[in-house]
Design a protein around this motif. Structure first.
Motif, PDB file in Angstrom:
ATOM      1  N   ASP A  31      83.435  31.836  55.459  1.00  0.00           N
ATOM      2  CA  ASP A  31      83.739  30.462  55.049  1.00  0.00           C
ATOM      3  C   ASP A  31      84.075  30.371  53.567  1.00  0.00           C
ATOM      4  O   ASP A  31      84.863  29.507  53.154  1.00  0.00           O
ATOM      5  N   ASP A  32      83.499  31.249  52.752  1.00  0.00           N
ATOM      6  CA  ASP A  32      83.879  31.262  51.338  1.00  0.00           C
ATOM      7  C   ASP A  32      85.354  31.604  51.177  1.00  0.00           C
ATOM      8  O   ASP A  32      86.059  31.000  50.350  1.00  0.00           O
ATOM      9  N   ILE A  33      85.838  32.561  51.952  1.00  0.00           N
ATOM     10  CA  ILE A  33      87.267  32.894  51.889  1.00  0.00           C
ATOM     11  C   ILE A  33      88.102  31.709  52.365  1.00  0.00           C
ATOM     12  O   ILE A  33      89.100  31.335  51.732  1.00  0.00           O
ATOM     13  N   ARG A  34      87.683  31.121  53.486  1.00  0.00           N
ATOM     14  CA  ARG A  34      88.444  29.975  54.006  1.00  0.00           C
ATOM     15  C   ARG A  34      88.476  28.820  53.009  1.00  0.00           C
ATOM     16  O   ARG A  34      89.490  28.136  52.867  1.00  0.00           O
ATOM     17  N   GLY A  35      87.357  28.596  52.345  1.00  0.00           N
ATOM     18  CA  GLY A  35      87.260  27.434  51.472  1.00  0.00           C
ATOM     19  C   GLY A  35      87.717  27.657  50.050  1.00  0.00           C
ATOM     20  O   GLY A  35      88.027  26.690  49.347  1.00  0.00           O
ATOM     21  N   GLY A 160      76.372  25.852  46.872  1.00  0.00           N
ATOM     22  CA  GLY A 160      75.144  26.230  47.570  1.00  0.00           C
ATOM     23  C   GLY A 160      74.670  27.636  47.277  1.00  0.00           C
ATOM     24  O   GLY A 160      73.854  28.184  48.012  1.00  0.00           O
ATOM     25  N   GLN A 161      75.140  28.237  46.193  1.00  0.00           N
ATOM     26  CA  GLN A 161      74.730  29.597  45.858  1.00  0.00           C
ATOM     27  C   GLN A 161      73.250  29.635  45.478  1.00  0.00           C
ATOM     28  O   GLN A 161      72.767  28.772  44.757  1.00  0.00           O
ATOM     29  N   GLU A 162      72.523  30.622  45.989  1.00  0.00           N
ATOM     30  CA  GLU A 162      71.115  30.787  45.650  1.00  0.00           C
ATOM     31  C   GLU A 162      70.901  32.134  44.986  1.00  0.00           C
ATOM     32  O   GLU A 162      71.703  33.056  45.167  1.00  0.00           O
ATOM     33  N   PRO A 163      69.839  32.284  44.195  1.00  0.00           N
ATOM     34  CA  PRO A 163      69.580  33.581  43.554  1.00  0.00           C
ATOM     35  C   PRO A 163      69.401  34.677  44.592  1.00  0.00           C
ATOM     36  O   PRO A 163      68.725  34.498  45.603  1.00  0.00           O
ATOM     37  N   SER A 164      70.030  35.813  44.321  1.00  0.00           N
ATOM     38  CA  SER A 164      69.932  36.945  45.240  1.00  0.00           C
ATOM     39  C   SER A 164      70.605  38.129  44.593  1.00  0.00           C
ATOM     40  O   SER A 164      71.359  37.978  43.629  1.00  0.00           O
ATOM     41  N   PRO A 165      70.373  39.347  45.105  1.00  0.00           N
ATOM     42  CA  PRO A 165      71.303  40.421  44.757  1.00  0.00           C
ATOM     43  C   PRO A 165      72.717  39.972  45.131  1.00  0.00           C
ATOM     44  O   PRO A 165      72.927  39.333  46.167  1.00  0.00           O
ATOM     45  N   GLY A 166      73.686  40.279  44.310  1.00  0.00           N
ATOM     46  CA  GLY A 166      75.009  39.687  44.487  1.00  0.00           C
ATOM     47  C   GLY A 166      75.680  40.063  45.792  1.00  0.00           C
ATOM     48  O   GLY A 166      75.847  41.248  46.094  1.00  0.00           O
ATOM     49  N   VAL A 167      76.067  39.052  46.557  1.00  0.00           N
ATOM     50  CA  VAL A 167      76.835  39.245  47.788  1.00  0.00           C
ATOM     51  C   VAL A 167      78.029  38.293  47.771  1.00  0.00           C
ATOM     52  O   VAL A 167      79.180  38.726  47.690  1.00  0.00           O
TER      53      VAL A 167
END
Length: 389
Positions: A31-35, A160-167
């Motif tokens: 969905d990130d690619i689509r959006g 809506g990004q949350e802290p995490s190892p980068g993905v």
């Protein structure tokens, strides 16, 4: 760059992340690619004319961590789609060891930092600009020091990004860099308008392949993680764009599950790491269709002959003969320049499942005061003799 970790548990900070954050991240990628693909492409088109992309003859891509891995993954795209020499350089060598270009106006420096605050990446951009070179920042923070240091910025913000190892942030960096390579190729006349638009459409159309690959990777890596969780080291191999993907995939296992993992070039593994024991070490071979496909198959056969636990990351129609636990299919047709968008997808779910198997959480092992799972005894003459060292 990897997203900043939470502080350690305690009265002054929130609880640590849970490994499941990696699954939440990876299922957002399609969905990130689509959006975001169209809007990022528009930002790239809107870069200021003062950059003079038409006059660029070479590109240097600077980053640390995930950003450096992304730089190595897109090097081929700048060479083939933009028709320029391209060198990925991590930030410390750039700032401390680089010789300034003889014609800096013909060099484009692409500085990648999702936070926009990585100190040496910012310094790299400032140095390149002070020398008279063009600088483009790829960052998620429009008000960051990196954005202020560049002539133009491509904003990689993610809702809506949350802290995490980068993905999600890693995919955004790849997408921004690939779209910049296409725009540079068009500005230089290496691509005509129709070819550039076709390439942009190809990128957007990868969302379905990303979704299918993620779905299968989430299922398959659970069983795989149980089989390899206690291996002393994981090795991930790839060449060309897949070398960057291998480096990134190794980093996710380290950050999320505190598993020692290394990324290496296919041929370099044959010269060095293949001699390491024990004989059943897990070896992942990334084998997209393209220039390194043949070498990848030969290295995979050599690893199998040595008794390694071989895991293949390859097109779904090229995995005949592999047991289900050792086959990580990649769906869809993709040119090698764009393959990094598909060949990193197994890494996040594998890291999550390894962490679950081992009872670990992201970034914990790197925090002061974190107790290792197995107590480490100092090497004394007595323990050396006891353990046969």
């Amino acid at each position: 760059m990897t997203s900043a970790p939470h502080p350690g548990p305690g009265p002054a900070g929130p609880p640590p992340m849970e490994p499941e954050v990696m699954l939440r991240q990876v299922v957002c990628l399609a969905d990130d690619i689509r959006g975001r693909a169209a809007s990022v492409a528009e930002q790239v088109r809107a870069l200021p004319g003062a950059l003079d992309l038409a006059g660029v003859e070479s590109v240097v891509i600077v980053g640390n961590g995930d950003s450096d891995h992304a730089a190595r993954a897109v090097e081929m795209a700048f060479r083939s789609l933009a028709g320029v020499d391209c060198r990925p350089v991590s930030a410390l060598p750039f700032t401390h060891y680089r010789k300034p270009a003889a014609s800096p106006a013909r060099v484009l420096t692409v500085a990648i930092s999702v936070s926009g605050g990585s100190p040496l990446v910012v310094t790299s951009a400032e140095q390149a600009r002070a020398e008279g070179g063009a600088v483009v920042a790829l960052t998620a923070n429009a008000a960051s020091p990196l954005a202020r240091s560049a002539y133009g910025t491509v904003l990689l913000d993610l809702p809506g990004q949350e802290p995490s190892p980068g993905v999600r942030t890693y995919q955004a960096s790849l997408l921004g860099a690939l779209l910049l390579a296409i725009a540079l190729g068009q500005a230089r006349g290496h691509l005509d308008r129709a070819a550039a638009e076709m390439l942009r459409e190809e990128l957007g159309a990868l969302a379905d392949a990303i979704e299918a690959t993620v779905d299968e990777s989430v299922r398959r890596t659970r069983q795989l993680a149980d089989r390899i969780a206690h291996a002393p080291v994981l090795t991930l191999l790839g060449s060309g764009p897949s070398h960057g993907s291998a480096l990134y995939g190794a980093a996710k296992q380290v950050e999320t599950a505190a598993v020692f993992a290394v990324g290496q070039d296919l041929e370099e593994w044959c010269h060095v790491e293949r001699f390491a024991g024990p004989s059943d070490l897990p070896v992942f071979v990334l084998a997209p269709a393209g220039r390194s496909s043949g070498p990848a198959l030969r290295v995979a056969q050599r690893a199998a002959d040595l008794g390694r636990r071989l895991v293949a990351v390859a097109p779904a129609d090229r995995l005949d003969g592999f047991p289900a636990w050792a086959a990580l299919p990649v769906h869809g047709q993709v040119r090698e320049e764009f393959s990094p968008l598909l060949y990193h997808l197994f890494a996040a779910p594998l890291a999550c499942h390894l962490a679950q198997s081992l009872g670990r959480v992201p970034f914990a092992a790197g925090r002061p005061g974190h107790a290792p799972a197995v107590p480490v005894r100092p090497a004394t003459p007595a323990t050396v003799k006891e353990e046969g060292r």
